[in-house]
Design a protein around this motif. Structure first.
Motif, mmCIF file in Angstrom:
data_model
loop_
_atom_site.group_PDB
_atom_site.id
_atom_site.type_symbol
_atom_site.label_atom_id
_atom_site.label_comp_id
_atom_site.label_asym_id
_atom_site.label_seq_id
_atom_site.Cartn_x
_atom_site.Cartn_y
_atom_site.Cartn_z
ATOM 1 N N ASP A 143 4.268 0.256 7.260
ATOM 2 C CA ASP A 143 4.551 -0.540 8.456
ATOM 3 C C ASP A 143 6.038 -0.643 8.779
ATOM 4 O O ASP A 143 6.394 -0.971 9.915
ATOM 5 N N LYS A 148 -11.030 -9.451 7.338
ATOM 6 C CA LYS A 148 -12.415 -8.955 7.421
ATOM 7 C C LYS A 148 -13.377 -9.880 6.673
ATOM 8 O O LYS A 148 -14.538 -10.029 7.055
ATOM 9 N N LEU A 158 -1.191 0.732 10.139
ATOM 10 C CA LEU A 158 -2.567 0.608 9.658
ATOM 11 C C LEU A 158 -2.603 0.994 8.191
ATOM 12 O O LEU A 158 -1.793 1.806 7.729
ATOM 13 N N GLN A 159 -3.577 0.453 7.475
ATOM 14 C CA GLN A 159 -3.605 0.623 6.030
ATOM 15 C C GLN A 159 -3.713 2.087 5.612
ATOM 16 O O GLN A 159 -2.992 2.536 4.737
ATOM 17 N N ASP A 197 15.261 -8.818 -4.467
ATOM 18 C CA ASP A 197 15.487 -8.444 -3.079
ATOM 19 C C ASP A 197 16.452 -7.253 -3.027
ATOM 20 O O ASP A 197 17.604 -7.384 -3.453
ATOM 21 N N ALA A 198 15.996 -6.118 -2.533
ATOM 22 C CA ALA A 198 16.836 -4.905 -2.548
ATOM 23 C C ALA A 198 17.694 -4.800 -1.288
ATOM 24 O O ALA A 198 17.253 -5.154 -0.193
ATOM 25 N N THR A 202 0.834 -1.217 0.000
ATOM 26 C CA THR A 202 0.000 0.000 0.000
ATOM 27 C C THR A 202 0.862 1.258 0.000
ATOM 28 O O THR A 202 0.612 2.200 -0.764
ATOM 29 N N ALA A 203 1.878 1.290 0.864
ATOM 30 C CA ALA A 203 2.716 2.491 0.988
ATOM 31 C C ALA A 203 3.499 2.732 -0.294
ATOM 32 O O ALA A 203 3.519 3.856 -0.826
ATOM 33 N N MET A 242 0.133 -6.641 1.148
ATOM 34 C CA MET A 242 -0.230 -7.417 2.339
ATOM 35 C C MET A 242 -1.701 -7.195 2.701
ATOM 36 O O MET A 242 -2.409 -8.131 3.079
ATOM 37 N N THR A 287 9.017 -1.269 2.863
ATOM 38 C CA THR A 287 9.214 -2.727 2.846
ATOM 39 C C THR A 287 8.383 -3.471 3.892
ATOM 40 O O THR A 287 8.528 -4.688 4.049
ATOM 41 N N GLU A 295 10.176 -5.131 -5.915
ATOM 42 C CA GLU A 295 9.367 -6.014 -5.064
ATOM 43 C C GLU A 295 9.953 -7.422 -5.095
ATOM 44 O O GLU A 295 10.176 -7.976 -6.162
ATOM 45 N N ARG A 296 10.167 -7.979 -3.903
ATOM 46 C CA ARG A 296 10.780 -9.308 -3.862
ATOM 47 C C ARG A 296 9.754 -10.433 -3.711
ATOM 48 O O ARG A 296 10.056 -11.600 -3.934
HETATM 49 C C1 LIG Z 1 -4.090 -9.884 9.745
HETATM 50 C C2 LIG Z 1 -3.993 -8.393 9.542
HETATM 51 C C3 LIG Z 1 -5.144 -7.648 9.504
HETATM 52 C C4 LIG Z 1 -5.067 -6.278 9.310
HETATM 53 N N1 LIG Z 1 -6.219 -5.567 9.289
HETATM 54 C C5 LIG Z 1 -6.176 -4.231 9.106
HETATM 55 C C6 LIG Z 1 -7.368 -3.468 9.071
HETATM 56 O O1 LIG Z 1 -8.459 -4.004 9.204
HETATM 57 N N2 LIG Z 1 -7.280 -2.143 8.867
HETATM 58 C C7 LIG Z 1 -6.065 -1.512 8.733
HETATM 59 O O2 LIG Z 1 -6.033 -0.288 8.583
HETATM 60 N N3 LIG Z 1 -4.906 -2.211 8.763
HETATM 61 C C8 LIG Z 1 -4.938 -3.550 8.938
HETATM 62 N N4 LIG Z 1 -3.775 -4.262 8.943
HETATM 63 C C9 LIG Z 1 -2.513 -3.544 8.718
HETATM 64 C C10 LIG Z 1 -2.294 -3.229 7.214
HETATM 65 O O3 LIG Z 1 -2.478 -4.418 6.481
HETATM 66 C C11 LIG Z 1 -0.896 -2.680 7.004
HETATM 67 O O4 LIG Z 1 -0.749 -1.512 7.783
HETATM 68 C C12 LIG Z 1 -0.576 -2.317 5.554
HETATM 69 O O5 LIG Z 1 -0.971 -3.333 4.685
HETATM 70 C C13 LIG Z 1 0.934 -2.065 5.424
HETATM 71 O O6 LIG Z 1 1.276 -1.744 4.101
HETATM 72 P P1 LIG Z 1 2.815 -1.574 3.701
HETATM 73 O O7 LIG Z 1 2.836 -1.020 2.324
HETATM 74 O O8 LIG Z 1 3.555 -0.838 4.750
HETATM 75 O O9 LIG Z 1 3.435 -3.038 3.722
HETATM 76 P P2 LIG Z 1 3.239 -4.326 2.716
HETATM 77 O O10 LIG Z 1 1.921 -4.310 2.036
HETATM 78 O O11 LIG Z 1 3.620 -5.460 3.556
HETATM 79 O O12 LIG Z 1 4.345 -4.045 1.604
HETATM 80 C C14 LIG Z 1 5.724 -4.222 1.816
HETATM 81 C C15 LIG Z 1 6.300 -4.901 0.584
HETATM 82 O O13 LIG Z 1 7.726 -4.776 0.613
HETATM 83 C C16 LIG Z 1 8.279 -5.962 0.068
HETATM 84 N N5 LIG Z 1 9.684 -6.053 0.529
HETATM 85 C C17 LIG Z 1 10.125 -6.202 1.792
HETATM 86 N N6 LIG Z 1 11.472 -6.186 1.824
HETATM 87 C C18 LIG Z 1 11.882 -6.034 0.547
HETATM 88 C C19 LIG Z 1 13.162 -5.953 -0.062
HETATM 89 N N7 LIG Z 1 14.289 -5.994 0.653
HETATM 90 N N8 LIG Z 1 13.224 -5.827 -1.400
HETATM 91 C C20 LIG Z 1 12.091 -5.764 -2.161
HETATM 92 N N9 LIG Z 1 10.862 -5.831 -1.645
HETATM 93 C C21 LIG Z 1 10.752 -5.946 -0.299
HETATM 94 C C22 LIG Z 1 7.384 -7.051 0.631
HETATM 95 O O14 LIG Z 1 7.488 -8.236 -0.140
HETATM 96 C C23 LIG Z 1 6.006 -6.401 0.557
HETATM 97 O O15 LIG Z 1 5.330 -6.718 -0.646
HETATM 98 C C24 LIG Z 1 -3.808 -5.636 9.137
HETATM 99 C C25 LIG Z 1 -2.635 -6.392 9.173
HETATM 100 C C26 LIG Z 1 -2.713 -7.759 9.373
HETATM 101 C C27 LIG Z 1 -1.449 -8.572 9.410
#
Ligand SMILES: Cc1cc2nc3c(=O)[nH]c(=O)nc-3n(C[C@H](O)[C@H](O)[C@H](O)COP(=O)(O)OP(=O)(O)OC[C@H]3O[C@@H](n4cnc5c(N)ncnc54)[C@H](O)[C@@H]3O)c2cc1C
Length: 470
Positions: A307, A53, A314-315, A115-116, A16-17, A43, A140, A36-37
């Protein structure tokens, strides 16, 4: 010397981020790579918000059936539960496919799979390829915490990364960790007919800081599942190869379960990136100081989003942080500080529990706490939701709403109304003038506002503004 690919902005992580950062960079017409690795689809869609949900929704249907028809024969209950579980998985699959497609459309040939690792202040290495970027957005994410000795127990030790891949529901499940996510999953699984034993070393469930809400939630969810609270537990395999949840607390006990969901929280993936190669030290908890308004790490070329920072996992916060980081990565020489939204977190456990604005444990001394409950709320009685309660935190001088916590059916909606009021800076007097329909759960907020008004010693009151006519 490998070929160096030069871009304006490199984004690591297509969650998402990362995707929100990418939208900013594309809108500004700058060159980029998205690295993206893992699997595409975020997520949130694959293993987070959406499947959790969807499963809670399935469990709601199951509960309604049970209420309407009685529990029914075990075989039929299991069949129905598994059908609903598979429907939830299908919802998840569709959502993840949609996000993966969107990622491919957004990034096109600028998507690099691998993998970065950070190798210098402007340089990233991805499986032998070298990328140089003026600014780098680290998005990440995080990974589930599972102690090594439990990982070694093999198949059947689950996290939310693997839970939703189960083809059928187990009959019994251990659950270690009763934070918001653990509780959501424990409630969902038990309403789907799984016998859940949940454990947490804390006596507080859901990470709820308001003691009244925490007590109500604990007492309520004790009806959904067995809870071992205030006790550290271990997981063992017995001689039959089955898992056992073993309590080491004041009431020692053990229970055999088919599998165990470990929900001990998540840790940042930051330490893996080797940021020290850019002169940035990550502490032992995986944290690094950054500005939450610009998302920049010091005056470096790096921005954090989502995250990975562990600050607001949070999303909607990940989306905001991605946008902020993307905006500032574009305007790298002239960063803009953005005001963050009022904190809002919701657990969809029906009754939901939620926290809004300033948390109870961060309130200044003397903050007024007002309360409304199901006792005088007709809609709660109709729905049999006798535990509904809303607590408001109010600044004594101004009467301004600072925050709130609640436990209520349809609580997700109440939480939004309250978050919007806190962000607008609304006062108790102003909020008492908005309409409250009867009979609704929203009237609990009205009751809490009346309680606040009386504690604020409002004089003879009529909750309407004067029209100005004599
Ligand atoms: C079970 C569960 C339920 C949830 N429910 C809610 C909810 O109801 N409402 C809400 O607001 N939030 C909820 N959350 C939290 C929400 O899902 C997260 O805050 C959000 O998805 C985080 O997004 P992100 O982009 O930070 O991380 P991610 O979506 O995890 O993206 C990070 C990406 O980086 C990649 N990556 C990592 N390291 C490397 C590297 N070295 N090189 C290349 N790629 C890499 C990973 O493969 C991944 O695809 C929930 C979380 C969980 C676990």
């Amino acid at each position: 010397m490998p070929h160096i690919m030069e871009v304006d902005v490199a984004i690591i992580g297509a969650g998402t981020a990362g995707l929100n950062a990418l939208r900013q960079i594309k809108a500004a017409g700058q060159s980029f790579v998205l690295i993206e690795r893992g699997e595409l689809g975020t997520m949130c869609a694959r293993t987070g918000c959406i499947p959790s949900k969807a499963v809670l929704h399935a469990s709601e249907i199951m509960r309604s059936w049970a209420e309407a028809e009685g529990a029914g024969p075990v075989g039929r209950v299991t069949e129905n539960a598994n059908r609903l579980w598979r429907a939830a998985r299908a919802t998840r699959d569709e959502s993840a496919r949609g996000m993966a497609k969107e990622t491919l459309e957004l990034a096109g040939e600028r998507l690099i799979r691998g993998d970065a690792r950070v190798v210098g202040p402007t340089d990233i290495q991805v499986d032998g390829r070298l990328i140089r970027a003026r600014a780098i957005v680290i998005a990440t994410g995080s990974a589930a915490v599972v102690p090594d000795k439990w990982k070694a127990l093999g198949n059947g030790i689950l996290t939310t990364d693997s839970l939703f891949d189960l083809d059928t529901l187990p009959a019994t499940m251990g659950l270690v960790g009763l934070g918001a996510i653990g509780l959501e999953m424990g409630v969902a699984l038990s309403r789907l007919g799984v016998r859940v034993t949940g454990a947490d070393q804390s006596n507080v469930v859901g990470g709820i800081s308001d003691p009244t809400i925490a007590d109500v939630a604990r007492q309520h969810f004790e009806h959904d599942m067995t809870m071992w609270l205030g006790e550290s537990v271990d997981i063992e395999r017995n001689s039959a190869g089955r898992f056992e949840l073993v309590s080491g607390g004041p009431s020692p006990g053990r229970t055999e379960v088919e599998c165990v969901l470990v929900a001990l929280g998540r840790h940042s993936s930051l330490p893996e990136l080797e940021l020290h190669n850019a002169g940035i030290e990550v502490d032992q908890h995986g944290n690094v100081p950054f500005d939450p308004q610009t998302m920049r790490i010091g005056d470096s070329n790096f921005y954090l989003a989502g995250d990975v920072s562990s600050a607001r996992p949070l999303q909607h916060e990940a989306a905001d942080e991605g946008s902020i980081a993307g905006w500032n990565a574009v305007a790298h020489e002239s960063n803009v500080g953005f005001r963050r939204r009022v904190p809002l977190s919701i657990a969809f456990t029906d009754p939901d529990f939620a926290a809004v604005g300033c948390a109870f444990d961060k309130l200044a001394a003397g903050t007024l706490v007002a309360e409304g409950s199901a006792d005088t709320n007709a809609r709660s009685s109709i729905a049999g939701q006798n535990d509904n309660v809303v607590r408001l935190y109010v600044e004594p001088g101004s009467g301004r709403l600072l925050g709130a916590a609640l436990f209520a059916g349809a609580g997700e909606h109440l939480a939004h109304l309250l978050a919007w009021a806190v962000q607008r800076g609304d006062t108790v007097a102003e909020l008492l003038r908005v309409p409250f329909y009867h009979p609704t759960v929203e009237e609990i907020i009205q009751t809490a506002l009346h309680d606040a008004a009386s504690k604020l010693n409002f004089p003879r009151r009529l909750d309407l503004a004067s029209s100005g006519h004599q």
